[in-house]
Design an enzyme around this catalytic site. Sequence first.
Site, PDB file in Angstrom:
ATOM      1  N   HIS A 272      75.026  21.304  73.747  1.00 32.40           N
ATOM      2  CA  HIS A 272      74.905  21.770  73.192  1.00 32.40           C
ATOM      3  C   HIS A 272      73.913  22.594  74.621  1.00 32.40           C
ATOM      4  O   HIS A 272      74.470  23.655  74.902  1.00 32.40           O
ATOM      5  CB  HIS A 272      74.066  22.466  71.905  1.00 32.40           C
ATOM      6  CG  HIS A 272      74.611  21.399  71.149  1.00 32.40           C
ATOM      7  ND1 HIS A 272      75.869  21.983  70.527  1.00 32.40           N
ATOM      8  CD2 HIS A 272      74.179  20.320  70.082  1.00 32.40           C
ATOM      9  CE1 HIS A 272      75.908  20.659  69.612  1.00 32.40           C
ATOM     10  NE2 HIS A 272      74.986  19.979  69.197  1.00 32.40           N
ATOM     11  N   ASP A 323      81.747  18.302  67.699  1.00 28.63           N
ATOM     12  CA  ASP A 323      80.628  17.901  66.494  1.00 28.63           C
ATOM     13  C   ASP A 323      80.673  17.481  65.138  1.00 28.63           C
ATOM     14  O   ASP A 323      81.406  16.534  65.158  1.00 28.63           O
ATOM     15  CB  ASP A 323      79.836  19.405  66.912  1.00 28.63           C
ATOM     16  CG  ASP A 323      78.020  18.935  66.766  1.00 28.63           C
ATOM     17  OD1 ASP A 323      78.455  17.978  66.257  1.00 28.63           O
ATOM     18  OD2 ASP A 323      77.418  19.568  66.951  1.00 28.63           O
TER      19      ASP A 323
HETATM   20  C1  NGQ Z   1      73.780  14.635  64.162  1.00 32.36           C
HETATM   21  N1  NGQ Z   1      74.449  17.562  64.965  1.00 32.36           N
HETATM   22  O1  NGQ Z   1      73.100  14.128  65.023  1.00 32.36           O
HETATM   23  O2  NGQ Z   1      74.779  14.752  63.943  1.00 32.36           O
HETATM   24  C2  NGQ Z   1      73.222  16.471  64.749  1.00 32.36           C
HETATM   25  C3  NGQ Z   1      72.576  17.184  63.853  1.00 32.36           C
HETATM   26  C4  NGQ Z   1      69.472  16.211  64.544  1.00 32.36           C
HETATM   27  C5  NGQ Z   1      74.064  18.549  65.524  1.00 32.36           C
HETATM   28  N2  NGQ Z   1      72.778  18.881  66.387  1.00 32.36           N
HETATM   29  C6  NGQ Z   1      71.281  15.845  64.092  1.00 32.36           C
HETATM   30  N3  NGQ Z   1      74.858  19.811  65.850  1.00 32.36           N
HETATM   31  O3  NGQ Z   1      69.717  16.942  65.710  1.00 32.36           O
HETATM   32  O4  NGQ Z   1      68.393  16.293  64.835  1.00 32.36           O
HETATM   33 ZN    ZN Z   2      75.799  16.669  67.558  1.00 29.86          ZN
END
Ligand code: NGQ
Ligand code: ZN
Length: 458
Positions: A272, A323
Amino acid sequence: MNKLFARHALLPDGWASDVLIEWDSTGAIIAVASGTPAPQQGSTGATRVEYALPGMINLHSHSFQRALGGRTEKAGDSKDSFWTWRDLMYRFARNITPAHIEAIAAQLFSECLRHGYTSLCEFHYVQRAPDGAMYPRPAETAERVIAAARLAGIGITMLPVLYSYSGFGEMPLKPEQARFKTDAEDVLRIVEALEEQRDVQVEVGVAPHSLRAASVTQIAEVLAALPKQRPVHIHIAEQQGEVQQSLSWSGRRPVQWLLENVPVDRRWCLIHATHLAEDEISGIAASGAVAGLCPTTEANLGDGLFPLESFLAQGGVFGIGSDSHVSQSAVEELRWLEYGQRLQHQRRNIAVSATERNVADFLWQGALRGGAQAAGRPVGAIATGHRADIVVLDDAHPNMFGLALDEVLGSFVFSGNDNLVRDVMVGGQWVVRNQQHLAQQAIAARFKQTLAELREFR
Ligand code: NGQ
Ligand code: ZN
């Protein structure tokens, strides 16, 4: 017959014509020659195709989230945000079994292949049982995802995740994060258990989840024990909320803090990295780390836009990932990447360089380069020593009619919504023919069964 003849193939320097590609029994390319005479159709020679490209690398995946797609799109009582989406995702992750994880991943991987991805990096954090206990096999769930990759035929870089805290300053995990819990020792144990899986199709790295979930001491501990060439991925600065939390904790922005406290270099992929100050943009570019951009998920979660133009101007390396898998299409990621920039700057044709003025060519080649670096595998090029991972476009489609070579990728990436990926080869083996994945029916049946089981938990 380990040979493919392409009337036109995208090589590292650009399009070439009458290209004969040969690979060995391990699936590694051993010769690429352009300007060769076309083999007789149906003779002992090579398979003939019109347009061949290196398959794309999907550098960021949480494969289990594929089963959540489309099911978080209803407004709740509160102001919906990344953080409320995350609560729904956690709830979904609570009951999923290793068999479900494998079935969902196989479906996802077959879809990724049909849309032109031939490699994927799995940022894998559902590693414990629902009650928070380690499985008897510490790499149980990671092995399931790798099994799915082998079944579907996609190359994979498995990144077991380091996940110890719920927020900056070593805040304790929340109960709903119990399945994700690992410390440095756990991660190294999982990496070791996965050693026997490593081969031409499978590599293993690590992923500190984020600066919210892993401490610098832990990151150092893991890096000290990990072989030097293995990739390291981390989520960073996806949301303004994370930047604010970081500032109040350390007085530093997340990327600033990472660059000051961790030896970030080419082996790193910063997922990101959406919210960056100027010195952070130049810092990432100078480090040689890959910016792992996931435009469809970033759009879906309301993250913001990566400062692509400035990053590219400073020589930054980027790749793409899907993702949360609201899209499985490399074309859609690249299109969104460019369109986000156009909307923001109110101009056209942003992702180009001084020498590559063609947007789609720049995007495909750039994402191959960054994706290969992030995967830590010899992929992303039709060149000797690389994997024979090749995508063949549907030259009979109207969008492909009468194109000059420098219009082919433009048509592929920017025109229409039909999938122009016709055939896909990974390591010299066809896994998609005429837009059908070879095990598509069986994989989809198992996926539907899994969805039915998971719905009962809601
Ligand atoms: C994840 N996803 O680990 O799946 C993360 C969300 C977080 C994204 N950042 C959870 N898109 O970052 O704490
Ligand atoms: Zn992720």
